[in-house]
Design a protein around this motif. Structure first.
Motif, mmCIF file in Angstrom:
data_model
loop_
_atom_site.group_PDB
_atom_site.id
_atom_site.type_symbol
_atom_site.label_atom_id
_atom_site.label_comp_id
_atom_site.label_asym_id
_atom_site.label_seq_id
_atom_site.Cartn_x
_atom_site.Cartn_y
_atom_site.Cartn_z
ATOM 1 N N SER A 18 0.953 -1.335 0.185
ATOM 2 C CA SER A 18 -0.055 -0.193 -0.176
ATOM 3 C C SER A 18 1.140 1.218 -0.001
ATOM 4 O O SER A 18 0.575 2.371 -0.679
ATOM 5 N N GLU A 19 2.009 0.720 0.664
ATOM 6 C CA GLU A 19 2.799 2.293 1.517
ATOM 7 C C GLU A 19 3.721 2.686 -0.813
ATOM 8 O O GLU A 19 3.750 3.952 -0.534
ATOM 9 N N LEU A 20 3.421 1.483 -1.351
ATOM 10 C CA LEU A 20 4.519 1.852 -2.783
ATOM 11 C C LEU A 20 3.457 1.995 -3.270
ATOM 12 O O LEU A 20 3.759 2.335 -4.773
ATOM 13 N N LEU A 21 1.897 1.789 -3.530
ATOM 14 C CA LEU A 21 0.917 2.572 -4.236
ATOM 15 C C LEU A 21 0.999 3.808 -5.483
ATOM 16 O O LEU A 21 1.307 3.900 -6.292
ATOM 17 N N PRO A 22 2.066 4.755 -5.019
ATOM 18 C CA PRO A 22 2.415 5.843 -5.720
ATOM 19 C C PRO A 22 3.197 5.544 -6.534
ATOM 20 O O PRO A 22 3.420 6.349 -7.763
ATOM 21 N N GLU A 23 4.161 4.298 -6.121
ATOM 22 C CA GLU A 23 5.065 4.289 -7.395
ATOM 23 C C GLU A 23 4.610 3.479 -8.482
ATOM 24 O O GLU A 23 4.883 3.260 -9.588
ATOM 25 N N VAL A 24 3.279 2.663 -7.824
ATOM 26 C CA VAL A 24 2.991 1.874 -8.869
ATOM 27 C C VAL A 24 2.303 2.833 -10.080
ATOM 28 O O VAL A 24 1.918 2.473 -11.260
ATOM 29 N N LEU A 48 -9.773 -0.477 -5.243
ATOM 30 C CA LEU A 48 -10.370 0.509 -5.674
ATOM 31 C C LEU A 48 -9.476 1.561 -6.586
ATOM 32 O O LEU A 48 -9.909 1.451 -7.238
ATOM 33 N N LYS A 49 -8.369 0.711 -5.638
ATOM 34 C CA LYS A 49 -7.111 2.117 -6.634
ATOM 35 C C LYS A 49 -7.625 1.081 -7.232
ATOM 36 O O LYS A 49 -6.772 2.221 -8.658
ATOM 37 N N ILE A 50 -6.936 0.046 -7.781
ATOM 38 C CA ILE A 50 -6.340 -0.884 -8.178
ATOM 39 C C ILE A 50 -7.301 -0.927 -9.825
ATOM 40 O O ILE A 50 -7.280 -0.477 -10.725
ATOM 41 N N ALA A 51 -8.656 -0.446 -9.185
ATOM 42 C CA ALA A 51 -9.808 -0.878 -11.172
ATOM 43 C C ALA A 51 -9.102 0.877 -11.095
ATOM 44 O O ALA A 51 -9.789 0.997 -12.336
#
Length: 208
Positions: A18-24, A48-51
């Protein structure tokens, strides 16, 4: 982090993902497969974010389809793009399995169609020994100068400036077009199995 989460189910790895989501988000096309694989062990907010990112990816897929009639990213650099096309199709496969209403099966099929001959310059299959006409002259480690390895995948069609498609069938030494690439061969095998699975599912859905 994804591999550790899948292996251990330890929530500290879920938190790290979850912390790495901005990089993803910055390079979703690169990290989408790993992001989707983590979905079953992540929370609703992550899903929801991945969607949302999948919807943005779909917009990119559609923009590529408007750039050329093949519906895949055709590269114009020094190395032709079979590997990129296969990776693009595999990413679409994972996203389709997770979000079938966002990414269609056709977004997967177009990648394999390109490799099998639906590409600029010719209708030659870029997989040696697969297709009615396939790449017969390549550079590999089997009698390296003029190799033929069944199942070998070459980079394929190189777009020369400004817009000339080239793949030299009689000259293997242009490595950006005609070298056998080991990891692309493995990815191609995965893509073939993915497409076969999707076709079987479509056939089942069509049954009365």
């Amino acid at each position: 982090a994804v591999e550790l989460l899948l292996t251990t189910k330890d929530q500290k790895y879920a938190r790290r993902i979850s912390e790495l989501l901005p990089e993803v988000e910055k390079q979703f096309g690169r990290y989408a497969v790993q992001a989707v694989r983590a979905l079953p062990l992540m929370d609703e907010a992550y899903g929801l974010k991945i969607a949302d990112l999948a919807k943005a990816h779909k917009a990119r897929v559609d923009s590529i389809a408007r750039l050329n009639p093949f519906g895949v990213p055709v590269t114009t650099g020094g190395w032709a793009g079979s590997g990129g096309v296969v990776d693009f199709a595999i990413t679409n496969y994972y996203l389709h399995k997770a979000f079938p209403r966002i990414i269609s099966a056709e977004d997967v099929f177009r990648g394999l169609n390109y490799i099998y001959g639906c590409h600029p310059g010719s209708n030659l299959s870029l997989v040696s020994g697969v297709g009615t006409r396939s790449k017969e002259v390549a550079y590999g480690n089997n009698r390296a100068d003029y190799s033929f390895i069944a199942g070998g995948v070459v980079p394929g069609v190189l777009i020369l400036p400004p817009d000339f498609p080239e793949n030299k069938e009689d000259w293997p030494f242009i490595w950006g077009e005609n070298e056998y690439v080991v990891n692309v061969g493995a990815s191609y095998i995965f893509l073939v199995n993915a497409v076969q699975q999707l076709l079987a599912e479509k056939k089942e859905d069509a049954q009365p």
